[in-house]
Write an enzyme that holds these catalytic residues in place. Structure first.
Site, PDB file in Angstrom:
ATOM      1  N   TYR A   1      37.722  50.023  31.830  1.00  0.00           N
ATOM      2  CA  TYR A   1      36.431  49.456  31.427  1.00  0.00           C
ATOM      3  C   TYR A   1      36.195  49.689  29.923  1.00  0.00           C
ATOM      4  CZ  TYR A   1      31.247  49.135  31.426  1.00  0.00           C
ATOM      5  OH  TYR A   1      29.929  48.822  31.166  1.00  0.00           O
ATOM      6  N   ALA A   2      36.450  50.913  29.476  1.00  0.00           N
ATOM      7  CA  ALA A   2      36.221  51.242  28.059  1.00  0.00           C
ATOM      8  C   ALA A   2      37.120  50.397  27.156  1.00  0.00           C
ATOM      9  CB  ALA A   2      36.474  52.734  27.828  1.00  0.00           C
ATOM     10  N   ALA A   3      38.374  50.213  27.567  1.00  0.00           N
ATOM     11  CA  ALA A   3      39.303  49.411  26.762  1.00  0.00           C
ATOM     12  C   ALA A   3      38.844  47.956  26.710  1.00  0.00           C
ATOM     13  CB  ALA A   3      40.718  49.511  27.350  1.00  0.00           C
TER      14      ALA A   3
ATOM     15  N   LYS B   1      35.772  46.800  27.113  1.00  0.00           N
ATOM     16  CA  LYS B   1      34.528  46.680  26.335  1.00  0.00           C
ATOM     17  C   LYS B   1      34.796  46.852  24.832  1.00  0.00           C
ATOM     18  CE  LYS B   1      31.393  45.995  29.621  1.00  0.00           C
ATOM     19  NZ  LYS B   1      30.826  44.644  29.836  1.00  0.00           N
TER      20      LYS B   1
ATOM     21  N   VAL C   1      33.400  34.600  36.770  1.00  0.00           N
ATOM     22  CA  VAL C   1      33.795  34.449  35.354  1.00  0.00           C
ATOM     23  C   VAL C   1      35.299  34.634  35.141  1.00  0.00           C
ATOM     24  CG1 VAL C   1      31.523  35.102  34.430  1.00  0.00           C
ATOM     25  CG2 VAL C   1      33.273  36.886  34.778  1.00  0.00           C
TER      26      VAL C   1
ATOM     27  N   SER D   1      29.489  48.134  25.833  1.00  0.00           N
ATOM     28  CA  SER D   1      29.020  49.431  26.353  1.00  0.00           C
ATOM     29  C   SER D   1      29.350  50.500  25.322  1.00  0.00           C
ATOM     30  CB  SER D   1      29.745  49.748  27.663  1.00  0.00           C
ATOM     31  OG  SER D   1      29.554  51.105  28.004  1.00  0.00           O
TER      32      SER D   1
ATOM     33  N   ASN E   1      27.083  38.630  30.423  1.00  0.00           N
ATOM     34  CA  ASN E   1      26.586  39.885  30.994  1.00  0.00           C
ATOM     35  C   ASN E   1      27.397  40.373  32.196  1.00  0.00           C
ATOM     36  OD1 ASN E   1      24.209  41.876  31.577  1.00  0.00           O
ATOM     37  ND2 ASN E   1      24.460  40.719  33.484  1.00  0.00           N
TER      38      ASN E   1
HETATM   39  N1  LIG Z   1      24.072  49.759  33.563  1.00  0.00           N
HETATM   40  C1  LIG Z   1      24.670  50.413  32.584  1.00  0.00           C
HETATM   41  O1  LIG Z   1      24.544  51.652  32.448  1.00  0.00           O
HETATM   42  C2  LIG Z   1      25.497  49.686  31.576  1.00  0.00           C
HETATM   43  C3  LIG Z   1      25.923  50.402  30.455  1.00  0.00           C
HETATM   44  C4  LIG Z   1      26.689  49.749  29.502  1.00  0.00           C
HETATM   45  C5  LIG Z   1      27.026  48.433  29.676  1.00  0.00           C
HETATM   46  N2  LIG Z   1      26.597  47.764  30.777  1.00  0.00           N
HETATM   47  C6  LIG Z   1      27.021  46.360  30.907  1.00  0.00           C
HETATM   48  O2  LIG Z   1      25.885  45.536  31.069  1.00  0.00           O
HETATM   49  C7  LIG Z   1      26.194  44.462  31.953  1.00  0.00           C
HETATM   50  C8  LIG Z   1      25.233  44.471  33.131  1.00  0.00           C
HETATM   51  O3  LIG Z   1      25.300  45.731  33.746  1.00  0.00           O
HETATM   52  P1  LIG Z   1      24.485  46.076  35.099  1.00  0.00           P
HETATM   53  O4  LIG Z   1      24.569  47.555  35.259  1.00  0.00           O
HETATM   54  O5  LIG Z   1      23.176  45.381  35.085  1.00  0.00           O
HETATM   55  O6  LIG Z   1      25.440  45.388  36.181  1.00  0.00           O
HETATM   56  P2  LIG Z   1      25.451  45.493  37.752  1.00  0.00           P
HETATM   57  O7  LIG Z   1      24.162  45.997  38.307  1.00  0.00           O
HETATM   58  O8  LIG Z   1      26.727  46.166  38.151  1.00  0.00           O
HETATM   59  O9  LIG Z   1      25.591  43.938  38.103  1.00  0.00           O
HETATM   60  C9  LIG Z   1      26.749  43.254  37.721  1.00  0.00           C
HETATM   61  C10 LIG Z   1      26.492  41.771  37.805  1.00  0.00           C
HETATM   62  O10 LIG Z   1      27.718  41.092  37.487  1.00  0.00           O
HETATM   63  C11 LIG Z   1      28.042  40.197  38.543  1.00  0.00           C
HETATM   64  N3  LIG Z   1      29.488  40.063  38.606  1.00  0.00           N
HETATM   65  C12 LIG Z   1      30.410  41.010  38.894  1.00  0.00           C
HETATM   66  N4  LIG Z   1      31.647  40.490  38.849  1.00  0.00           N
HETATM   67  C13 LIG Z   1      31.499  39.182  38.520  1.00  0.00           C
HETATM   68  C14 LIG Z   1      32.389  38.101  38.319  1.00  0.00           C
HETATM   69  N5  LIG Z   1      33.709  38.250  38.468  1.00  0.00           N
HETATM   70  N6  LIG Z   1      31.899  36.892  37.984  1.00  0.00           N
HETATM   71  C15 LIG Z   1      30.560  36.708  37.848  1.00  0.00           C
HETATM   72  N7  LIG Z   1      29.667  37.683  38.028  1.00  0.00           N
HETATM   73  C16 LIG Z   1      30.131  38.912  38.373  1.00  0.00           C
HETATM   74  C17 LIG Z   1      27.379  40.803  39.790  1.00  0.00           C
HETATM   75  O11 LIG Z   1      27.061  39.834  40.757  1.00  0.00           O
HETATM   76  P3  LIG Z   1      27.988  39.401  41.986  1.00  0.00           P
HETATM   77  O12 LIG Z   1      28.540  40.661  42.587  1.00  0.00           O
HETATM   78  O13 LIG Z   1      27.066  38.655  42.858  1.00  0.00           O
HETATM   79  O14 LIG Z   1      29.040  38.521  41.382  1.00  0.00           O
HETATM   80  C18 LIG Z   1      26.092  41.326  39.192  1.00  0.00           C
HETATM   81  O15 LIG Z   1      25.140  40.292  39.070  1.00  0.00           O
HETATM   82  C19 LIG Z   1      27.651  44.653  32.353  1.00  0.00           C
HETATM   83  O16 LIG Z   1      28.482  43.911  31.505  1.00  0.00           O
HETATM   84  C20 LIG Z   1      27.875  46.131  32.131  1.00  0.00           C
HETATM   85  O17 LIG Z   1      29.233  46.448  31.904  1.00  0.00           O
HETATM   86  C21 LIG Z   1      25.853  48.359  31.739  1.00  0.00           C
END
Ligand SMILES: NC(=O)c1ccc[n+]([C@@H]2O[C@H](COP(=O)([O-])OP(=O)(O)OC[C@H]3O[C@@H](n4cnc5c(N)ncnc54)[C@H](OP(=O)(O)O)[C@@H]3O)[C@@H](O)[C@H]2O)c1
Length: 256
Positions: free
Chosen positions: A158-160, A162, A67, A145, A93
């Site tokens: 990250y916080a900034a 988001k 992305v 987030s 996402n």
């Molecule tokens: N889990 C939490 O506690 C939490 C809390 C608040 C917000 N969020 C937000 O929710 C979303 C999903 O979180 P998650 O915890 O499920 O994530 P995750 O397990 O860390 O997975 C991240 C996903 O993003 C992909 N990704 C990373 N860099 C990328 C890039 N440059 N281009 C395209 N894809 C990329 C990764 O796949 P590849 O490495 O294969 O590219 C993976 O599929 C994120 O935006 C995260 O910030 C999560």
């Protein structure tokens, strides 16, 4: 009101960062509900595995995309339109972070995190938005987030980023309301995903629930919110951020 209001059946959907975690679970949910889903991340092998594991009635295809790279995002949108005919729903996402004191974050580290979380959302929304605005409209759901709302010690980059996504959600919703494009956001609290586990160096079971948050969320619970915002049931909602954190803000007070 029927549950059909909350269906995403027959929608053509792109979910970025859906090789694991919230994205992969949302892809499963949408395909099971009858949507056509593009599963996407930087790792072809991982997204192929996710797609192989999905059962209809909807269809799923895997398209690799970073992305941060506008050309890569352009190719993703083009391939989606070629395969499914339109982009009806975009779920921004893809996200990443790492923990560090603010004073130790290198320029490269800062830019990488802002690039993925904010600029990725910019590229995808602008290019998918072009399709939506020239077609029948559409829906964008951003993943921010609670870090972007409350701040997050040792994750300032990250916080900034988001926080900017929450803000962008409002502005874009305003600018594109006349084009029938709704733009909303989900701000999760702490959700057990592979990304969080590797960031913290522990499994979800090992995380001290009371220390980190009162209740760790499941990816399925975030997928529920994403589905609601993507559906007709949310047709009068735009520019909003739904916080999904399992506890009201007041519970985070140090006095409780
Ligand atoms: N889990 C939490 O506690 C939490 C809390 C608040 C917000 N969020 C937000 O929710 C979303 C999903 O979180 P998650 O915890 O499920 O994530 P995750 O397990 O860390 O997975 C991240 C996903 O993003 C992909 N990704 C990373 N860099 C990328 C890039 N440059 N281009 C395209 N894809 C990329 C990764 O796949 P590849 O490495 O294969 O590219 C993976 O599929 C994120 O935006 C995260 O910030 C999560």
């Amino acid at each position: 009101m029927t549950t059909d209001q909350f269906s995403v059946a027959d929608k053509n959907v792109i979910i970025t960062g859906s090789s694991q975690g919230i994205g992969a679970v949302t892809a499963r949910r949408f395909v099971e509900d009858g949507a056509n889903v593009v599963v996407s991340s930087r790792t072809q092998e991982k997204i192929d595995d996710v797609v192989d594991d999905l059962d209809g009635p909807g269809r799923a295809i895997a398209i690799e995309c970073d992305v941060r790279d506008r050309a890569s995002v352009g190719a993703l949108i083009e391939a989606t339109v070629e395969e499914f005919g339109s982009v009806d729903v975009l779920v921004n996402n893809a996200g990443a972070s790492f923990m560090s004191n603010y004073e130790d974050i290198s320029e490269n580290g800062w830019k990488t995190i802002v690039d993925i979380n904010l600029h990725g959302t910019y590229h995808c929304s602008q290019l998918a938005g072009e399709q939506m605005r020239n077609g029948d409209g559409g829906v964008i759901v951003n993943l921010a987030s609670v870090a972007g709302m409350d701040g997050a010690p040792y994750m300032s980059h990250y916080a900034a980023a988001k926080a900017a996504v929450v803000n962008l959600t409002k502005t874009l919703a305003f600018e594109w309301a006349g084009d029938d494009v709704r733009v909303n956001c989900v701000s999760p609290g702490f959700v057990a995903t592979p990304g969080v586990e590797s960031q913290m160096g522990v499994t979800a079971e090992e995380i001290d629930r009371t220390a980190v948050d009162r209740r760790i969320g499941l990816s399925e619970e975030i997928a529920d919110t994403i589905q609601f915002l993507s559906s007709k049931g949310a047709s009068y909602i735009t520019g909003e951020t739904i916080v999904a954190r399992g506890v009201p803000d007041i519970m985070e007070s140090p006095d409780l």
